[in-house]
Design a protein around this motif. Structure first.
Motif, PDB file in Angstrom:
ATOM      1  N   ASP A  30      68.240  -2.578   5.354  1.00  0.00           N
ATOM      2  CA  ASP A  30      67.753  -3.924   5.052  1.00  0.00           C
ATOM      3  C   ASP A  30      68.743  -5.010   5.452  1.00  0.00           C
ATOM      4  OD1 ASP A  30      65.225  -3.220   3.530  1.00  0.00           O
ATOM      5  OD2 ASP A  30      66.731  -2.044   2.446  1.00  0.00           O
ATOM      6  N   ALA A  31      69.998  -4.623   5.674  1.00  0.00           N
ATOM      7  CA  ALA A  31      71.039  -5.577   6.053  1.00  0.00           C
ATOM      8  C   ALA A  31      72.229  -4.782   6.579  1.00  0.00           C
ATOM      9  CB  ALA A  31      71.460  -6.431   4.864  1.00  0.00           C
ATOM     10  N   VAL A  32      73.180  -5.515   7.172  1.00  0.00           N
ATOM     11  CA  VAL A  32      74.437  -4.925   7.636  1.00  0.00           C
ATOM     12  C   VAL A  32      75.550  -5.864   7.188  1.00  0.00           C
ATOM     13  CG1 VAL A  32      75.833  -4.303   9.662  1.00  0.00           C
ATOM     14  CG2 VAL A  32      73.375  -3.805   9.634  1.00  0.00           C
ATOM     15  N   LEU A  33      76.621  -5.297   6.648  1.00  0.00           N
ATOM     16  CA  LEU A  33      77.801  -6.071   6.274  1.00  0.00           C
ATOM     17  C   LEU A  33      78.983  -5.537   7.073  1.00  0.00           C
ATOM     18  CD1 LEU A  33      79.007  -8.268   4.395  1.00  0.00           C
ATOM     19  CD2 LEU A  33      79.633  -6.403   2.838  1.00  0.00           C
ATOM     20  N   LEU A  34      79.524  -6.392   7.959  1.00  0.00           N
ATOM     21  CA  LEU A  34      80.668  -6.011   8.782  1.00  0.00           C
ATOM     22  C   LEU A  34      81.503  -7.246   9.092  1.00  0.00           C
ATOM     23  CD1 LEU A  34      79.111  -3.424  11.256  1.00  0.00           C
ATOM     24  CD2 LEU A  34      80.881  -3.004   9.560  1.00  0.00           C
ATOM     25  N   ASP A  35      82.675  -7.016   9.644  1.00  0.00           N
ATOM     26  CA  ASP A  35      83.560  -8.112  10.043  1.00  0.00           C
ATOM     27  C   ASP A  35      82.862  -8.993  11.072  1.00  0.00           C
ATOM     28  OD1 ASP A  35      85.209  -6.503   8.551  1.00  0.00           O
ATOM     29  OD2 ASP A  35      86.716  -6.212  10.104  1.00  0.00           O
ATOM     30  N   ASN A  36      83.154 -10.305  11.007  1.00  0.00           N
ATOM     31  CA  ASN A  36      82.511 -11.256  11.905  1.00  0.00           C
ATOM     32  C   ASN A  36      82.728 -10.913  13.374  1.00  0.00           C
ATOM     33  OD1 ASN A  36      85.277 -12.136  11.325  1.00  0.00           O
ATOM     34  ND2 ASN A  36      84.804 -13.956  12.503  1.00  0.00           N
ATOM     35  N   ILE A  37      83.872 -10.360  13.717  1.00  0.00           N
ATOM     36  CA  ILE A  37      84.142  -9.975  15.114  1.00  0.00           C
ATOM     37  C   ILE A  37      83.102  -8.956  15.590  1.00  0.00           C
ATOM     38  CG2 ILE A  37      85.794  -8.739  16.576  1.00  0.00           C
ATOM     39  CD1 ILE A  37      86.643 -11.565  15.933  1.00  0.00           C
ATOM     40  N   ILE A  38      82.794  -7.991  14.748  1.00  0.00           N
ATOM     41  CA  ILE A  38      81.802  -6.967  15.095  1.00  0.00           C
ATOM     42  C   ILE A  38      80.408  -7.585  15.109  1.00  0.00           C
ATOM     43  CG2 ILE A  38      80.772  -4.772  14.389  1.00  0.00           C
ATOM     44  CD1 ILE A  38      83.556  -4.100  13.123  1.00  0.00           C
ATOM     45  N   ALA A  39      80.088  -8.369  14.078  1.00  0.00           N
ATOM     46  CA  ALA A  39      78.758  -8.988  13.986  1.00  0.00           C
ATOM     47  C   ALA A  39      78.479  -9.871  15.199  1.00  0.00           C
ATOM     48  CB  ALA A  39      78.648  -9.798  12.699  1.00  0.00           C
ATOM     49  N   GLU A  40      79.479 -10.629  15.625  1.00  0.00           N
ATOM     50  CA  GLU A  40      79.282 -11.548  16.747  1.00  0.00           C
ATOM     51  C   GLU A  40      79.166 -10.831  18.089  1.00  0.00           C
ATOM     52  OE1 GLU A  40      82.573 -14.253  16.335  1.00  0.00           O
ATOM     53  OE2 GLU A  40      81.789 -15.029  14.440  1.00  0.00           O
ATOM     54  N   ARG A  41      79.679  -9.621  18.195  1.00  0.00           N
ATOM     55  CA  ARG A  41      79.639  -8.895  19.465  1.00  0.00           C
ATOM     56  C   ARG A  41      78.524  -7.857  19.539  1.00  0.00           C
ATOM     57  NH1 ARG A  41      84.603 -10.707  18.909  1.00  0.00           N
ATOM     58  NH2 ARG A  41      85.875 -11.247  20.697  1.00  0.00           N
ATOM     59  N   TYR A  42      78.071  -7.365  18.386  1.00  0.00           N
ATOM     60  CA  TYR A  42      77.095  -6.280  18.400  1.00  0.00           C
ATOM     61  C   TYR A  42      75.808  -6.580  17.646  1.00  0.00           C
ATOM     62  CZ  TYR A  42      81.016  -3.500  20.045  1.00  0.00           C
ATOM     63  OH  TYR A  42      82.079  -3.032  20.775  1.00  0.00           O
ATOM     64  N   GLY A  43      75.836  -7.496  16.690  1.00  0.00           N
ATOM     65  CA  GLY A  43      74.673  -7.714  15.839  1.00  0.00           C
ATOM     66  C   GLY A  43      73.909  -8.982  16.109  1.00  0.00           C
ATOM     67  N   CYS A  44      74.557 -10.095  15.947  1.00  0.00           N
ATOM     68  CA  CYS A  44      73.891 -11.403  16.030  1.00  0.00           C
ATOM     69  C   CYS A  44      74.065 -11.962  17.436  1.00  0.00           C
ATOM     70  CB  CYS A  44      74.459 -12.326  14.968  1.00  0.00           C
ATOM     71  SG  CYS A  44      74.277 -11.616  13.314  1.00  0.00           S
TER      72      CYS A  44
END
Length: 183
Positions: A122-136
């Motif tokens: 339902d969601a993912v919680l990770l470091d912004n560096i990872i989120a900005e490169r792989y998620g969002c």
């Protein structure tokens, strides 16, 4: 981090050599002597500080919550009883274990976001560096990063407990890099 480690090595008078190890084995591999330092988004935690020397911080990160666009979830509290993906042995994992959610643990950076797209979490919680490169990212138009930081922390370099001189040299080099603007 490659640029930071290259600059650090230059200041220490050595050549940086990257070694590939599974994330969950980084600290044990360092302790065993497979390499001299760990620098791979290593978060400063009390548990790690008990096992290895942690350098001065070299980066401040933010924990970022990613959800499907249009989702009502905006906080961990909103996700009570829901499945939330993260990486093993991270601060985000520790946060999820303390929250009223079902933590789903992954070993790779992309897999949690793939499962979010597919509705398996339902969601993912990770470091912004990872989120900005792989998620969002544009390639994942159905995912959005919720505005605001869930938490903040620092990345550090890990050094074996017995390598006190190396730890002092790393901290000195990081301090110099910070002072002259290279960091």
């Amino acid at each position: 981090e490659v640029d930071i480690m290259t600059a650090l090595a230059r200041r220490l008078g050595v050549t940086a050599k990257m070694s590939q190890f599974a994330w969950s084995n980084l600290v044990p591999s360092l302790q065993r002597g497979d390499f001299d330092i760990v620098a791979n988004g290593l978060e400063a935690t009390a548990e790690r500080a008990d096992r290895i020397i942690l350098s001065q911080p070299y980066f401040i990160y933010a924990e970022t919550l990613a959800v499907k666009k249009g989702s009502p979830y905006r906080t961990l509290a909103d996700l009570k009883g829901k499945r939330v993906g993260t990486l093993n042995q991270t601060v985000a994992h520790d946060m999820l274990r303390a929250a009223p959610v079902e933590a789903v643990v992954y070993e790779g950076n992309e897999e949690p976001y793939i499962d979010l797209e597919q509705g398996r979490v339902d969601a993912v919680l990770l470091d912004n560096i990872i989120a900005e490169r792989y998620g969002c990212i544009e390639a994942r138009p159905t995912i959005e990063c919720v505005k605001g930081d869930v938490a903040r922390g620092t990345y550090v370099i890990g050094i074996r407990k017995e390598d006190l001189e190396l730890a002092a040299a790393v901290d000195q080099a990081l301090g110099a890099m910070r002072s002259d603007g290279e960091l």
